[in-house]
Design a protein around this motif. Structure first.
Motif, PDB file in Angstrom:
ATOM      1  N   VAL A 177       0.836  -1.201   0.000  1.00  0.00           N
ATOM      2  CA  VAL A 177       0.000   0.000   0.000  1.00  0.00           C
ATOM      3  C   VAL A 177       0.871   1.252   0.000  1.00  0.00           C
ATOM      4  O   VAL A 177       1.862   1.335   0.735  1.00  0.00           O
ATOM      5  N   HIS A 178       0.496   2.225  -0.836  1.00  0.00           N
ATOM      6  CA  HIS A 178       1.204   3.497  -0.919  1.00  0.00           C
ATOM      7  C   HIS A 178       0.180   4.609  -0.697  1.00  0.00           C
ATOM      8  O   HIS A 178      -0.910   4.572  -1.244  1.00  0.00           O
ATOM      9  N   ARG A 179       0.554   5.616   0.089  1.00  0.00           N
ATOM     10  CA  ARG A 179      -0.326   6.756   0.345  1.00  0.00           C
ATOM     11  C   ARG A 179       0.125   7.946  -0.496  1.00  0.00           C
ATOM     12  O   ARG A 179       1.314   8.277  -0.531  1.00  0.00           O
ATOM     13  N   ALA A 180      -0.825   8.589  -1.181  1.00  0.00           N
ATOM     14  CA  ALA A 180      -0.537   9.782  -1.977  1.00  0.00           C
ATOM     15  C   ALA A 180      -1.418  10.916  -1.483  1.00  0.00           C
ATOM     16  O   ALA A 180      -2.640  10.779  -1.423  1.00  0.00           O
ATOM     17  N   ALA A 187      -0.080  14.885  -7.803  1.00  0.00           N
ATOM     18  CA  ALA A 187       1.344  14.838  -8.139  1.00  0.00           C
ATOM     19  C   ALA A 187       2.028  13.675  -7.431  1.00  0.00           C
ATOM     20  O   ALA A 187       2.849  12.954  -8.023  1.00  0.00           O
ATOM     21  N   ALA A 188       1.678  13.469  -6.161  1.00  0.00           N
ATOM     22  CA  ALA A 188       2.284  12.370  -5.404  1.00  0.00           C
ATOM     23  C   ALA A 188       1.863  11.023  -5.974  1.00  0.00           C
ATOM     24  O   ALA A 188       2.673  10.092  -6.076  1.00  0.00           O
ATOM     25  N   ALA A 189       0.587  10.899  -6.361  1.00  0.00           N
ATOM     26  CA  ALA A 189       0.104   9.647  -6.934  1.00  0.00           C
ATOM     27  C   ALA A 189       0.826   9.325  -8.234  1.00  0.00           C
ATOM     28  O   ALA A 189       1.272   8.184  -8.457  1.00  0.00           O
ATOM     29  N   ASN A 190       0.952  10.326  -9.095  1.00  0.00           N
ATOM     30  CA  ASN A 190       1.645  10.113 -10.368  1.00  0.00           C
ATOM     31  C   ASN A 190       3.106   9.737 -10.147  1.00  0.00           C
ATOM     32  O   ASN A 190       3.649   8.875 -10.842  1.00  0.00           O
ATOM     33  N   ARG A 191       3.738  10.372  -9.185  1.00  0.00           N
ATOM     34  CA  ARG A 191       5.144  10.082  -8.893  1.00  0.00           C
ATOM     35  C   ARG A 191       5.309   8.646  -8.389  1.00  0.00           C
ATOM     36  O   ARG A 191       6.233   7.924  -8.810  1.00  0.00           O
ATOM     37  N   ILE A 192       4.405   8.214  -7.522  1.00  0.00           N
ATOM     38  CA  ILE A 192       4.489   6.849  -6.983  1.00  0.00           C
ATOM     39  C   ILE A 192       4.315   5.822  -8.094  1.00  0.00           C
ATOM     40  O   ILE A 192       5.086   4.863  -8.210  1.00  0.00           O
ATOM     41  N   VAL A 193       3.300   6.024  -8.945  1.00  0.00           N
ATOM     42  CA  VAL A 193       3.056   5.077 -10.033  1.00  0.00           C
ATOM     43  C   VAL A 193       4.242   5.035 -10.978  1.00  0.00           C
ATOM     44  O   VAL A 193       4.701   3.956 -11.398  1.00  0.00           O
ATOM     45  N   ALA A 249      -6.582   4.299  -6.461  1.00  0.00           N
ATOM     46  CA  ALA A 249      -7.958   4.517  -6.007  1.00  0.00           C
ATOM     47  C   ALA A 249      -8.002   5.652  -5.000  1.00  0.00           C
ATOM     48  O   ALA A 249      -7.073   5.832  -4.204  1.00  0.00           O
ATOM     49  N   GLY A 250      -9.097   6.403  -5.016  1.00  0.00           N
ATOM     50  CA  GLY A 250      -9.312   7.441  -4.020  1.00  0.00           C
ATOM     51  C   GLY A 250      -9.817   6.828  -2.727  1.00  0.00           C
ATOM     52  O   GLY A 250     -10.511   5.808  -2.734  1.00  0.00           O
ATOM     53  N   ILE A 251      -9.486   7.449  -1.607  1.00  0.00           N
ATOM     54  CA  ILE A 251      -9.947   6.914  -0.328  1.00  0.00           C
ATOM     55  C   ILE A 251     -11.466   7.032  -0.191  1.00  0.00           C
ATOM     56  O   ILE A 251     -12.063   6.382   0.667  1.00  0.00           O
ATOM     57  N   ASP A 252     -12.091   7.832  -1.052  1.00  0.00           N
ATOM     58  CA  ASP A 252     -13.545   7.935  -1.033  1.00  0.00           C
ATOM     59  C   ASP A 252     -14.207   6.711  -1.667  1.00  0.00           C
ATOM     60  O   ASP A 252     -15.443   6.613  -1.692  1.00  0.00           O
ATOM     61  N   ARG A 253     -13.414   5.767  -2.177  1.00  0.00           N
ATOM     62  CA  ARG A 253     -13.965   4.551  -2.782  1.00  0.00           C
ATOM     63  C   ARG A 253     -14.042   3.393  -1.801  1.00  0.00           C
ATOM     64  O   ARG A 253     -14.366   2.267  -2.185  1.00  0.00           O
TER      65      ARG A 253
END
Length: 423
Positions: free
Chosen positions: A61-64, A68-74, A172-176
């Motif tokens: 699990v990775h937290r973004a 920008a953070a999500a794109n960098r992690i992927v 995925a968004g945490i709202d999901r």
């Protein structure tokens, strides 16, 4: 989850032609609202539970905190595999954060995500697609109590992503987040749209499943401003006093509207009627008639090579195998995607079926095998026993195991359904 369910409720209230079939529509909407509020009130706890369950199932699990953070992690995960080409199944979130553009800017290309579109027209592209080692997807929902991610779609690109590559990265968004496996019955009942009673393909995966699908799974959770909203005292106060803050109400129907669940004749007739409506080829037979029906279907679809998983009775294919030129292929050792792509047909059983939505569910059990052989051959002959057909989604959710690799499908043109009824 709020966005998806709110849009679903709006469609059902104002435009959806199937809404009148559901006398419990308002109860379903109330239950969905209660689920949303439970997630908001206990988001921190659900996030911790989700992370724990994904890790326990072999995932990472990775937290973004933002796009920008999500794109960098992927990007770092893809580059870490050494891949310069991936397959992708986009979602509203991955589109919103500009993930495709970020990958392209870094020199990562997408080799395509539609097997049918490249079939026969571009063999080289199809081969690249089948050889892809990395897939990037969204996720429509994530169940915190089991760590299960769910993709809901009409075409099947997500199914290909979580079946073929070695590494799967889901954003995925945490709202999901959906708290429990049982809460899925509410979510799925509200997802009907586009003239369908349920999306044509639903795929779920829980971490890494030995011998089936990717051997490496990463879940990238994007904040989507959810935790910042909870920091607002006015929002927290509203949640504390909201009428939906109690347990999720379960007054909605647990069986198909207008049909008694114990009326097996009506349930089976509904399954056949709805399957035909979706364009499926379906046959009602007795056990004695099954081998001849399987043989006839294979002949009509021009199949001379067939893969059958362990657990498929030899009697189903005995008549077909006796014909010179026909070949039964074993999936042991596991066939590669390229090898499976050369197979004409696959014959399997199933785990369950839903009459109301004409849906069949596979879970990788005996007679079903792993996901890849049910995806790549040109024809899938699926045998459904009468006792496996439930009238509605809640009845099926209750018997399925979220830890198994679940594939739900309906109305697939290349699938032949054979319903085996008692004598």
């Amino acid at each position: 989850m709020r966005t998806a369910l709110s849009a679903s409720r709006t469609n059902r209230r104002k435009r959806h032609p199937l809404a009148a079939e559901r006398p419990d529509r308002e109860q379903l909407c109330d239950s969905a609202a209660a689920i949303e509020h439970q997630v908001l009130r206990h988001l921190d706890s659900y996030l911790l539970q989700l992370e724990s369950m994904v890790r326990a199932a072999g995932g990472v699990v990775h937290r973004a905190s933002d796009a920008a953070a999500a794109n960098r992690i992927v990007l770092e995960l893809v580059q870490g595999t050494g891949a310069s080409e991936i397959i992708r199944a986009d979602s509203a979130l991955t589109t919103e954060i500009g993930l495709g553009d970020a990958l392209a800017a870094a020199g990562i290309t997408t080799c395509g995500n539609d097997l049918a579109a490249v079939d026969g027209t571009d063999p080289a592209l199809r081969e690249r697609l089948l050889r892809a080692e990395v897939a990037v997807t969204g996720a429509n929902f994530i169940v915190s109590e089991s760590g299960t991610a769910i993709i809901v779609e009409s075409e099947g690109a997500g199914r290909r992503c979580l079946t073929l590559p070695r590494t799967l990265i889901s954003v995925a968004g945490i709202d999901r987040i959906v708290p429990t496996w049982r809460d899925l019955e509410v979510v799925l009942e509200l997802l009907a749209g586009g003239g369908e009673r349920m999306p044509r393909c639903i795929s779920t995966w829980t971490g890494v499943i030995d011998g089936d699908g990717p051997s490496e799974f990463h879940l990238v959770l994007v904040d989507n401003a959810g935790t910042r909203a909870l920091a607002d005292e006015l929002v927290r106060a509203a949640l504390r006093t909201d009428r939906h803050a109690t347990a999720v109400p379960r007054e909605y129907l647990r069986h198909a509207p207008g049909i008694e669940p114990h009326d097996r004749t009506a349930v089976l007739s509904l399954f056949v009627e709805r399957s035909k409506h979706h364009g499926a080829e379906i046959h009602r037979v007795t056990a004695d008639e099954l081998p001849a029906t399987v043989t006839g279907a294979l002949i009509r679809h021009g199949a001379h090579s067939v893969v059958a998983p362990d657990g498929v009775p030899a009697s189903w294919l005995a008549e077909w195998v006796a014909t010179p030129g026909n070949r039964l292929v074993a999936d042991e050792p596991e066939l590669t995607p390229l090898e499976l792509d050369r197979i004409d047909a696959v014959v399997t059983s199933c785990a369950a079926a839903v009459a109301d939505s004409a849906t069949v569910v596979l879970d990788g059990g005996s007679g079903q095998g792993r996901r890849a052989p049910t995806l790549l051959p040109d024809c899938h002959i699926c045998v459904v026993r009468a006792e496996q057909v439930a009238s509605a989604i809640p009845e099926v959710i209750a018997v399925l195991d979220p830890d198994r690799p679940l594939t739900w499908f309906s109305g697939q043109r290349r699938v032949v359904l054979i319903l085996v009824e008692p004598e």
